[in-house]
Design a protein around this motif. Structure first.
Motif, PDB file in Angstrom:
ATOM      1  N   THR A   1       0.868  -1.164   0.000  1.00 38.21           N
ATOM      2  CA  THR A   1       0.000   0.000   0.000  1.00 38.21           C
ATOM      3  C   THR A   1       0.905   1.214   0.000  1.00 38.21           C
ATOM      4  O   THR A   1       1.878   1.265   0.760  1.00 38.21           O
ATOM      5  CB  THR A   1      -0.897   0.021   1.252  1.00 38.21           C
ATOM      6  OG1 THR A   1      -1.750  -1.118   1.210  1.00 38.21           O
ATOM      7  CG2 THR A   1      -1.735   1.285   1.314  1.00 38.21           C
ATOM      8  N   MET A   2       0.633   2.191  -0.848  1.00 40.33           N
ATOM      9  CA  MET A   2       1.463   3.381  -0.951  1.00 40.33           C
ATOM     10  C   MET A   2       0.804   4.544  -0.229  1.00 40.33           C
ATOM     11  O   MET A   2      -0.392   4.798  -0.392  1.00 40.33           O
ATOM     12  CB  MET A   2       1.697   3.756  -2.413  1.00 40.33           C
ATOM     13  CG  MET A   2       2.680   4.910  -2.597  1.00 40.33           C
ATOM     14  SD  MET A   2       1.944   6.562  -2.574  1.00 40.33           S
ATOM     15  CE  MET A   2       1.512   6.762  -4.274  1.00 40.33           C
ATOM     16  N   LEU A   3       1.597   5.240   0.601  1.00 39.83           N
ATOM     17  CA  LEU A   3       1.169   6.461   1.270  1.00 39.83           C
ATOM     18  C   LEU A   3       2.125   7.578   0.888  1.00 39.83           C
ATOM     19  O   LEU A   3       3.348   7.405   0.950  1.00 39.83           O
ATOM     20  CB  LEU A   3       1.200   6.291   2.790  1.00 39.83           C
ATOM     21  CG  LEU A   3       0.319   5.216   3.402  1.00 39.83           C
ATOM     22  CD1 LEU A   3       0.578   5.132   4.903  1.00 39.83           C
ATOM     23  CD2 LEU A   3      -1.141   5.504   3.131  1.00 39.83           C
ATOM     24  N   ARG A   4       1.587   8.733   0.492  1.00 37.01           N
ATOM     25  CA  ARG A   4       2.429   9.901   0.236  1.00 37.01           C
ATOM     26  C   ARG A   4       2.696  10.576   1.580  1.00 37.01           C
ATOM     27  O   ARG A   4       1.757  10.801   2.351  1.00 37.01           O
ATOM     28  CB  ARG A   4       1.737  10.859  -0.713  1.00 37.01           C
ATOM     29  CG  ARG A   4       1.663  10.330  -2.122  1.00 37.01           C
ATOM     30  CD  ARG A   4       1.000  11.340  -3.070  1.00 37.01           C
ATOM     31  NE  ARG A   4       1.011  10.826  -4.412  1.00 37.01           N
ATOM     32  CZ  ARG A   4       0.057  10.048  -4.932  1.00 37.01           C
ATOM     33  NH1 ARG A   4      -0.987   9.723  -4.200  1.00 37.01           N
ATOM     34  NH2 ARG A   4       0.150   9.613  -6.161  1.00 37.01           N
ATOM     35  N   VAL A   5       3.955  10.878   1.852  1.00 37.08           N
ATOM     36  CA  VAL A   5       4.327  11.454   3.144  1.00 37.08           C
ATOM     37  C   VAL A   5       4.978  12.815   2.952  1.00 37.08           C
ATOM     38  O   VAL A   5       5.637  13.069   1.945  1.00 37.08           O
ATOM     39  CB  VAL A   5       5.248  10.512   3.945  1.00 37.08           C
ATOM     40  CG1 VAL A   5       4.546   9.179   4.205  1.00 37.08           C
ATOM     41  CG2 VAL A   5       6.575  10.283   3.243  1.00 37.08           C
TER      42      VAL A   5
ATOM     43  N   ASN B   1       7.682  12.998  -2.234  1.00 38.69           N
ATOM     44  CA  ASN B   1       7.920  13.810  -3.423  1.00 38.69           C
ATOM     45  C   ASN B   1       8.650  15.074  -2.996  1.00 38.69           C
ATOM     46  O   ASN B   1       8.207  15.783  -2.095  1.00 38.69           O
ATOM     47  CB  ASN B   1       6.601  14.158  -4.109  1.00 38.69           C
ATOM     48  CG  ASN B   1       5.945  12.941  -4.708  1.00 38.69           C
ATOM     49  OD1 ASN B   1       6.518  12.271  -5.548  1.00 38.69           O
ATOM     50  ND2 ASN B   1       4.756  12.621  -4.248  1.00 38.69           N
ATOM     51  N   TRP B   2       9.781  15.348  -3.645  1.00 39.65           N
ATOM     52  CA  TRP B   2      10.586  16.507  -3.295  1.00 39.65           C
ATOM     53  C   TRP B   2       9.824  17.765  -3.693  1.00 39.65           C
ATOM     54  O   TRP B   2       9.008  17.756  -4.607  1.00 39.65           O
ATOM     55  CB  TRP B   2      11.918  16.460  -3.997  1.00 39.65           C
ATOM     56  CG  TRP B   2      12.674  15.161  -3.801  1.00 39.65           C
ATOM     57  CD1 TRP B   2      12.336  14.128  -2.967  1.00 39.65           C
ATOM     58  CD2 TRP B   2      13.846  14.752  -4.475  1.00 39.65           C
ATOM     59  NE1 TRP B   2      13.232  13.112  -3.069  1.00 39.65           N
ATOM     60  CE2 TRP B   2      14.180  13.466  -3.984  1.00 39.65           C
ATOM     61  CE3 TRP B   2      14.656  15.331  -5.434  1.00 39.65           C
ATOM     62  CZ2 TRP B   2      15.301  12.763  -4.432  1.00 39.65           C
ATOM     63  CZ3 TRP B   2      15.770  14.641  -5.877  1.00 39.65           C
ATOM     64  CH2 TRP B   2      16.082  13.374  -5.375  1.00 39.65           C
ATOM     65  N   GLY B   3      10.067  18.847  -3.014  1.00 38.52           N
ATOM     66  CA  GLY B   3       9.381  20.103  -3.328  1.00 38.52           C
ATOM     67  C   GLY B   3       8.017  20.147  -2.673  1.00 38.52           C
ATOM     68  O   GLY B   3       7.876  19.844  -1.500  1.00 38.52           O
ATOM     69  N   ASP B   4       7.002  20.526  -3.453  1.00 39.41           N
ATOM     70  CA  ASP B   4       5.644  20.651  -2.921  1.00 39.41           C
ATOM     71  C   ASP B   4       5.107  19.261  -2.591  1.00 39.41           C
ATOM     72  O   ASP B   4       4.879  18.448  -3.479  1.00 39.41           O
ATOM     73  CB  ASP B   4       4.726  21.343  -3.929  1.00 39.41           C
ATOM     74  CG  ASP B   4       3.320  21.548  -3.391  1.00 39.41           C
ATOM     75  OD1 ASP B   4       3.144  21.517  -2.158  1.00 39.41           O
ATOM     76  OD2 ASP B   4       2.409  21.739  -4.203  1.00 39.41           O
TER      77      ASP B   4
ATOM     78  N   THR C   1       2.514  18.698   0.086  1.00 33.21           N
ATOM     79  CA  THR C   1       1.388  18.788   1.012  1.00 33.21           C
ATOM     80  C   THR C   1       0.180  18.180   0.322  1.00 33.21           C
ATOM     81  O   THR C   1      -0.103  18.497  -0.832  1.00 33.21           O
ATOM     82  CB  THR C   1       1.115  20.261   1.394  1.00 33.21           C
ATOM     83  OG1 THR C   1       2.305  20.802   1.963  1.00 33.21           O
ATOM     84  CG2 THR C   1      -0.010  20.366   2.392  1.00 33.21           C
ATOM     85  N   TYR C   2      -0.525  17.309   1.031  1.00 28.95           N
ATOM     86  CA  TYR C   2      -1.591  16.551   0.394  1.00 28.95           C
ATOM     87  C   TYR C   2      -2.917  16.731   1.103  1.00 28.95           C
ATOM     88  O   TYR C   2      -2.974  16.850   2.318  1.00 28.95           O
ATOM     89  CB  TYR C   2      -1.242  15.060   0.369  1.00 28.95           C
ATOM     90  CG  TYR C   2       0.071  14.801  -0.317  1.00 28.95           C
ATOM     91  CD1 TYR C   2       0.176  14.880  -1.697  1.00 28.95           C
ATOM     92  CD2 TYR C   2       1.210  14.525   0.414  1.00 28.95           C
ATOM     93  CE1 TYR C   2       1.381  14.674  -2.338  1.00 28.95           C
ATOM     94  CE2 TYR C   2       2.429  14.311  -0.208  1.00 28.95           C
ATOM     95  CZ  TYR C   2       2.509  14.393  -1.588  1.00 28.95           C
ATOM     96  OH  TYR C   2       3.699  14.200  -2.213  1.00 28.95           O
ATOM     97  N   ASP C   3      -3.985  16.681   0.327  1.00 27.08           N
ATOM     98  CA  ASP C   3      -5.347  16.644   0.846  1.00 27.08           C
ATOM     99  C   ASP C   3      -5.719  15.173   0.916  1.00 27.08           C
ATOM    100  O   ASP C   3      -5.750  14.477  -0.099  1.00 27.08           O
ATOM    101  CB  ASP C   3      -6.280  17.402  -0.095  1.00 27.08           C
ATOM    102  CG  ASP C   3      -7.731  17.278   0.301  1.00 27.08           C
ATOM    103  OD1 ASP C   3      -8.021  16.764   1.394  1.00 27.08           O
ATOM    104  OD2 ASP C   3      -8.585  17.699  -0.499  1.00 27.08           O
ATOM    105  N   LYS C   4      -5.993  14.673   2.081  1.00 33.00           N
ATOM    106  CA  LYS C   4      -6.257  13.251   2.248  1.00 33.00           C
ATOM    107  C   LYS C   4      -7.676  12.864   1.824  1.00 33.00           C
ATOM    108  O   LYS C   4      -7.980  11.694   1.709  1.00 33.00           O
ATOM    109  CB  LYS C   4      -6.001  12.850   3.692  1.00 33.00           C
ATOM    110  CG  LYS C   4      -4.607  13.310   4.091  1.00 33.00           C
ATOM    111  CD  LYS C   4      -3.803  12.410   4.835  1.00 33.00           C
ATOM    112  CE  LYS C   4      -2.421  12.889   5.146  1.00 33.00           C
ATOM    113  NZ  LYS C   4      -2.034  14.233   4.928  1.00 33.00           N
TER     114      LYS C   4
END
Length: 127
Positions: free
Chosen positions: A6-10, A60-63, A65-68
């Motif tokens: 399962t992949m999670l963006r952190v 991910n480098w740079g921006d 910030t994520y909306d979950k």
């Protein structure tokens, strides 16, 4: 067929690695960087990828910030002693937002904790 990961963006890879390895007891299985597309992948889990489902933490480098959104539910992890485990998590600053206790309408003992990015993890007492 089998489930692989399962992949999670952190947002903070080091904080996430600390949470999953030091607090949740997983091992860092592998990590790689892609210079061209500016991202880092870290795979963590309780067993080897060849025979266990693992988590892929994507930074991910740079921006980053994520909306979950409101579709994500939670990851579930079985623990041997949910009360001691939650005490250890809390003493290390983790957000245990649902204390251990029976699930509504049942007898299974559960708790909920948030990782550094706010992802929910259900802890389930081993039977």
């Amino acid at each position: 067929m089998r489930m692989l990961h399962t992949m999670l963006r952190v947002e903070d890879l080091e904080a996430s690695l600390h949470f999953y390895t030091q607090l949740m007891g997983m091992r860092l299985l592998r990590q790689s960087e892609n210079q061209e597309y500016e991202y880092t992948l870290a795979f963590v889990g309780y067993g080897e990828e060849s025979n266990s489902t693992v988590l892929e933490l994507t930074y991910n480098w740079g921006d980053n910030t994520y909306d979950k959104g409101n579709a994500y539910g939670h990851i579930a992890i079985e623990v041997d002693d949910i009360y001691a485990f939650c005490d250890r998590l809390k003493s290390n600053g983790a957000d245990v937002y649902r204390e251990p206790g029976p699930v509504k309408g049942g007898s299974t003992v559960i708790a909920f904790v948030r990782d550094p990015d706010g992802y929910a993890i259900e802890l389930i007492q081993a039977k």
